[in-house]
Design an enzyme around this catalytic site. Structure first.
Site, mmCIF file in Angstrom:
data_model
loop_
_atom_site.group_PDB
_atom_site.id
_atom_site.type_symbol
_atom_site.label_atom_id
_atom_site.label_comp_id
_atom_site.label_asym_id
_atom_site.label_seq_id
_atom_site.Cartn_x
_atom_site.Cartn_y
_atom_site.Cartn_z
ATOM 1 C CB CYS A 257 31.032 19.433 55.685
ATOM 2 S SG CYS A 257 30.104 19.811 54.218
ATOM 3 C CB CYS B 245 50.275 23.548 54.519
ATOM 4 S SG CYS B 245 48.716 22.963 53.809
ATOM 5 C CB CYS C 2 46.100 21.158 56.225
ATOM 6 S SG CYS C 2 47.611 20.175 56.179
ATOM 7 C CB CYS D 22 46.621 18.458 52.724
ATOM 8 S SG CYS D 22 46.706 20.240 52.460
#
Length: 198
Positions: free
Chosen positions: A184, A164, A161, A112
């Site tokens: 995707c 976060c 994510c 991330c």
């Protein structure tokens, strides 16, 4: 003119040299269970989340329970570029075939961009022809969260994510075996780290 061309060449070479040195100086993402190792001090009031991290050898560990990373809009804007903020925090989408990771074929890990949580591996990446980096599975199911997305007049499954809440992209059921899924993702929501060769 005779002086200008060599000067421009020198500027170009110095720019490439500086970029290469910057890229080479990047170290692998911090993945310790300690939140401060990811560059964030946990908000004591933040909710907890269970995720898997990487140990010092690059092996997946966990799942571990940590505090979520919670920041103000201003703090995210200070930390991310305008495009990264738009995609990750405002559920935007980068243009197809324009992301830096679409044609990334090197062996490594995708984390991330907002918090460093390991998300995808090059082992799960495939060419979908969609114009966005595509994976048939995350490195750990608990590291991504699915939300129903009914924007743009269609029903899709948004992927964020787990640590976060950064918008990563969407998952579709038209991927290859063994999962049949196509995660995707937006390149600007991810950061690539080449796998260390020892």
């Amino acid at each position: 003119m005779r002086i200008l061309i060599p000067l421009l060449m020198l500027v170009l070479l110095l720019s490439v040299w500086g970029f290469t040195r910057t890229m080479a100086a990047q170290s692998a993402p911090k993945t310790s269970a300690d939140s401060s190792a990811l560059g964030d001090l946990p908000d004591p009031n933040a909710p907890e989340v269970t995720v898997s991290l990487l140990d010092d050898k690059g092996e997946l560990t966990g799942p571990l329970t940590l505090k979520k990373i919670v920041r103000s809009e201003e703090a995210w804007k200070a930390r991310l570029s305008a495009e990264e903020f738009h995609v990750a925090r405002e559920q935007g989408t980068e243009r197809a075939f324009c992301g830096l990771l679409v044609d990334q074929h090197e062996d490594g890990l995708y984390t991330c961009r907002s918090c460093g949580l390991p998300l995808f591996s090059s082992e799960h990446k495939f060419e979908s022809g969609s114009g966005w980096p595509s994976y048939f599975a995350p490195v750990a199911k608990e590291n991504v969260v699915e939300h129903r997305d009914v924007t743009l007049g269609m029903v899709r499954t948004e992927i964020v994510c787990a640590r976060c809440d950064a918008h990563l992209g969407h998952v579709f059921d038209d991927g290859p075996k063994p999962t049949g899924l196509r995660y995707c993702m937006n390149s600007v929501s991810l950061k690539f780290y080449p796998r260390a060769t020892a």
